[in-house]
Structure formats: C-alpha cells, structure tokens
Design an enzyme around this catalytic site. Sequence first.
Site, short mmCIF file in Angstrom:
data_model
loop_
_atom_site.label_atom_id
_atom_site.label_comp_id
_atom_site.label_asym_id
_atom_site.label_seq_id
_atom_site.Cartn_x
_atom_site.Cartn_y
_atom_site.Cartn_z
CD GLU A 104 -3.18 0.64 0.40
OE1 GLU A 104 -2.67 1.54 -0.29
OE2 GLU A 104 -4.40 0.54 0.57
CG ASP A 105 -0.92 4.60 -1.83
OD1 ASP A 105 -1.63 3.98 -1.01
OD2 ASP A 105 -1.40 5.32 -2.73
CG ASP A 108 -6.18 9.39 5.59
OD1 ASP A 108 -6.18 9.62 6.80
OD2 ASP A 108 -6.57 10.23 4.76
CE LYS A 136 -2.52 11.34 5.19
NZ LYS A 136 -3.65 12.00 4.52
NE ARG A 170 -1.84 8.55 -9.86
CZ ARG A 170 -2.61 8.20 -8.83
NH1 ARG A 170 -2.06 7.82 -7.70
NH2 ARG A 170 -3.93 8.21 -8.92
P1 5GP Z 1 -7.90 5.29 3.60
O1 5GP Z 1 -8.96 4.35 3.13
O2 5GP Z 1 -6.83 4.62 4.47
O3 5GP Z 1 -8.47 6.51 4.25
O4 5GP Z 1 -7.18 5.84 2.31
C1 5GP Z 1 -6.42 5.04 1.50
C2 5GP Z 1 -6.21 5.61 0.12
O5 5GP Z 1 -6.57 6.99 0.04
C3 5GP Z 1 -4.75 5.55 -0.23
O6 5GP Z 1 -4.43 4.31 -0.83
C4 5GP Z 1 -4.58 6.74 -1.15
O7 5GP Z 1 -4.92 6.37 -2.47
C5 5GP Z 1 -5.60 7.74 -0.64
N1 5GP Z 1 -5.00 8.69 0.32
C6 5GP Z 1 -5.08 8.71 1.66
N2 5GP Z 1 -4.40 9.73 2.20
C7 5GP Z 1 -3.85 10.38 1.16
C8 5GP Z 1 -2.99 11.53 1.05
O8 5GP Z 1 -2.57 12.18 2.02
N3 5GP Z 1 -2.63 11.90 -0.20
C9 5GP Z 1 -3.05 11.24 -1.32
N4 5GP Z 1 -2.61 11.70 -2.48
N5 5GP Z 1 -3.85 10.15 -1.26
C10 5GP Z 1 -4.23 9.73 -0.04
#
Ligand code: 5GP
Length: 188
Positions: A104-105, A108, A136, A170
């Site tokens: 995973e990148d 959040d 985060k 990106r």
């Molecule tokens: P989550 O479901 O954990 O809230 O978010 C996961 C996905 O949201 C990540 O794989 C990414 O694609 C996007 N994402 C979450 N936080 C960020 C951020 O700070 N910047 C960007 N560009 N994408 C984010």
Amino acid sequence: MNLDQPRGRGVARILIDEERLQARIREMAAELDAHYGKDEPLLVGVLNGAVTFMTDLMRAMSIHVVIDFMAVSSYGASTKSSGVVRILKDLGEEIEGRRLLVVEDIVDSGLTLQYLLDVLGRRNPKDIRVVALLKKVKAEAASVQVDQVGFTIPDEFVVGYGLDYAGRYRNLPYVAVLDPATLNETEP
Ligand code: 5GP
C-alpha cells in the site's frame, strides 16, 4: 530538487526526500527477504498509488517474488475519504494457499485496506502481510493490520512518489505537502 519544474509546481514543502525514501525502502526489503526466506510471496500492489513504491521495493528485494495488482476506488479529486470502496480491477492470480504481501502507498483512515483484507482473506491465502510506505498518525488507522510501515506522517494531505492530487504529482520522486492555494484552485 527543483520545485520550479512543472511537476513540482504547487508543492509547499518536501516531507520525505528521495534519499530517505530509498534508504528506508532498502531496509524494508531486507526485512522482507529475511521474513520470507525460501518462500516466494505474491506481492499485491494497490493501484495506482502503490506503483512507485512497489517497483522500488521489489527491486530492492533479493528473493523471488510474483506480482499482481488490484485497483479500488479512491477519493477522485477530493482530499477526503468517502468511506466507499469498490473493486475496479481484481487480481489475475489465484491466491488460495499462497503467501500474500499487500503493498500500500498510504494508510489514512484504514478503510481501503480493511476492505481489501476482508476480500483477500475470504479467498483463503496461506497468510497475508501488509506493508505500507506511509501511515498517518490517526486513531482510526491504528486498528487496521499493517505489519511494516515506512514512515509515520502527520495528518496532512501528501502527494508525490505515486500519490496524486486530481491525477497529478504521482511522478514526483519525493513525498510532499501541497500549497493550500493549489488545493483551493482545483478542488471541486
Ligand atoms: P484510507 O482508506 O486509508 O483513508 O485511504 C487510503 C487511500 O486513500 C490511499 O491508498 C490513497 O490512495 C488515498 N490517500 C489517503 N491519504 C492520502 C494523502 O494524504 N494523499 C493522497 N494523495 N492520497 C491519499
């Protein structure tokens, strides 16, 4: 690092530069080599954001790996999670009995990852490990399974090194925070 290049326009500051990213990825790859030993994990990259991390990570690993990708719906042009996750592209590989490494990148809220883990877990892999380049500092994110984290970052919207804002940024080789004016300019 030239912030005047088109790709760097709108960036307020660099959070993690290229050198730190690559050094940490080499450490993570060495840990994964040791963890899997003679086994051959299936690396599952989460498109599109994890592409950059996945390609650097796998090249830093010295064991054999097989790769595949999944795409799930993301935030679109917004910077907040909608909480709705959909599979846009599924795996081509059968995963039953195999050792999965989800790449995973960023984690959040953890919603996307939790959804993926539920989907993949139902297909009976031998085991699932999760590696995320960024995580985060958030109470919600703490409850989801992440076995290896590259960097824990403040609760800010970041771009670069695979991460986008409205499809852009990106291809930055570093992780950066955008200028708030940039977010205001293009956010719907
Ligand atoms: P989550 O479901 O954990 O809230 O978010 C996961 C996905 O949201 C990540 O794989 C990414 O694609 C996007 N994402 C979450 N936080 C960020 C951020 O700070 N910047 C960007 N560009 N994408 C984010």
